[in-house]
Design an enzyme around this catalytic site. Structure first.
Site, PDB file in Angstrom:
ATOM      1  N   GLU A   1       4.466 -54.687   2.450  1.00 23.20           N
ATOM      2  CA  GLU A   1       5.901 -54.563   2.212  1.00 23.20           C
ATOM      3  C   GLU A   1       6.171 -53.570   1.080  1.00 23.20           C
ATOM      4  O   GLU A   1       5.253 -53.203   0.341  1.00 23.20           O
ATOM      5  CB  GLU A   1       6.473 -55.945   1.864  1.00 23.20           C
ATOM      6  CG  GLU A   1       6.279 -56.990   2.955  1.00 23.20           C
ATOM      7  CD  GLU A   1       7.141 -56.756   4.198  1.00 23.20           C
ATOM      8  OE1 GLU A   1       7.483 -55.602   4.515  1.00 23.20           O
ATOM      9  OE2 GLU A   1       7.461 -57.746   4.890  1.00 23.20           O
TER      10      GLU A   1
ATOM     11  N   HIS B   1       7.181 -50.641   6.346  1.00 26.24           N
ATOM     12  CA  HIS B   1       5.845 -51.206   6.125  1.00 26.24           C
ATOM     13  C   HIS B   1       4.860 -50.825   7.219  1.00 26.24           C
ATOM     14  O   HIS B   1       5.261 -50.568   8.357  1.00 26.24           O
ATOM     15  CB  HIS B   1       5.899 -52.739   5.945  1.00 26.24           C
ATOM     16  CG  HIS B   1       6.229 -53.534   7.164  1.00 26.24           C
ATOM     17  ND1 HIS B   1       6.776 -54.786   7.103  1.00 26.24           N
ATOM     18  CD2 HIS B   1       6.075 -53.283   8.498  1.00 26.24           C
ATOM     19  CE1 HIS B   1       6.940 -55.266   8.317  1.00 26.24           C
ATOM     20  NE2 HIS B   1       6.519 -54.379   9.184  1.00 26.24           N
TER      21      HIS B   1
END
Ligand code: PGA
Length: 260
Positions: free
Chosen positions: A143, A138
């Site tokens: 994410e 990330h």
């Protein structure tokens, strides 16, 4: 992406701080994008030292932080507000009104995120954005699966990120599950990006981000599409790069390249 590998974390941090200083020398009122986490600590330490030696002045600088945990008051020991204050802001002379960190306690996340995006634009856009990389690839808290065009928003953290960050909290269940984060699209609009990584725990994520396909599963890989991104790595973080010799070759031959 231009890749630079340093023997030691300290050397990596020092060179990254010099990049920041170069930006400020060219544009004293630059807008800096700041990151939290253990990775940029060395850069902040060096910037503070340079400031104390009178080498850089932050009095016209504006900053935007990448992210903040949701639900932690700004005084919480693990809030990113507190982190930035302790490790950087209280040691330099950035006017407090020029400092922007996403709010983890707003009552209206949608409105706050829209305001944050608008504020970046109103301040002229980010000149240099510092980013770390998570072990899941990330950037900020984007994410795996985050749209590569995403904007500032509320995000549910991945289990891997929660586990990685549990070391900073008394109990694993204290780690927040949500965060507010600049999007990948927001980060990509910075004029210059510096991605920092150190330690072997980042080696797989770095290899995927730098040499793997561009994919929302590794949001740092979006930086391959950015026209001015440098990856600053220590030896351990660079240890899984297949083209390592080529990056060194480029850096070795750079001084002899024709001047444009
Ligand atoms: P770290 O976090 O610097 O604490 O390793 C980096 C990140 O998750 O982006």
């Amino acid at each position: 992406m231009e890749v630079f590998v340093y023997k030691q974390y300290e050397e990596m941090s020092k060179t990254a701080a010099e990049e920041v200083a170069d930006v400020l020398n060219a544009k004293p009122n630059a807008v800096l994008g700041m990151a939290t986490g253990s990775t940029p600590l060395g850069v902040y330490l060096e910037l503070v030292r340079m400031h104390q030696r009178g080498e850089i002045d932050f009095s016209h600088v504006t900053t935007f932080n990448l992210d903040e945990y949701v639900g932690l008051p700004i005084t919480h020991a693990q809030s990113y507000h507190r982190f930035m204050h302790e490790n950087f802001f209280r040691h330099v002379n950035i006017p407090p009104q020029n400092i922007h960190i996403p709010s983890g306690t707003t009552t209206n996340y949608r409105a706050f995120c829209d305001w944050y995006e608008r504020r970046i634009v109103d301040c002229g856009g980010i000149d240099l954005q510092i980013v770390g990389i998570g072990s899941d690839g990330h950037i900020a808290f984007n994410e795996p699966g985050s749209s590569l065009r995403s904007r500032t928003r509320l995000k549910t953290l991945a289990k891997q990120t929660i586990d990685d960050n549990a070391r900073f909290f008394d109990r694993p269940e204290d780690v927040p599950i949500y965060a507010i984060t600049m999007g990948v699209g927001t980060i990509m609009e910075a004029r210059q990006i510096l991605m920092l990584a150190n330690g072997v725990k980042k080696a797989d994520a770095v290899a995927a981000a730098v040499e793997g396909p561009v994919t929302a599963m590794i949001t740092a890989s979006a930086l391959q599409m950015h026209p001015n991104t440098k990856a600053f790595l220590d030896e351990a973080a660079a240890s899984k790069l297949k083209m390592r010799e080529y990056y060194d070759w480029i850096q070795f031959h750079k001084p002899g390249a024709p001047r444009v």
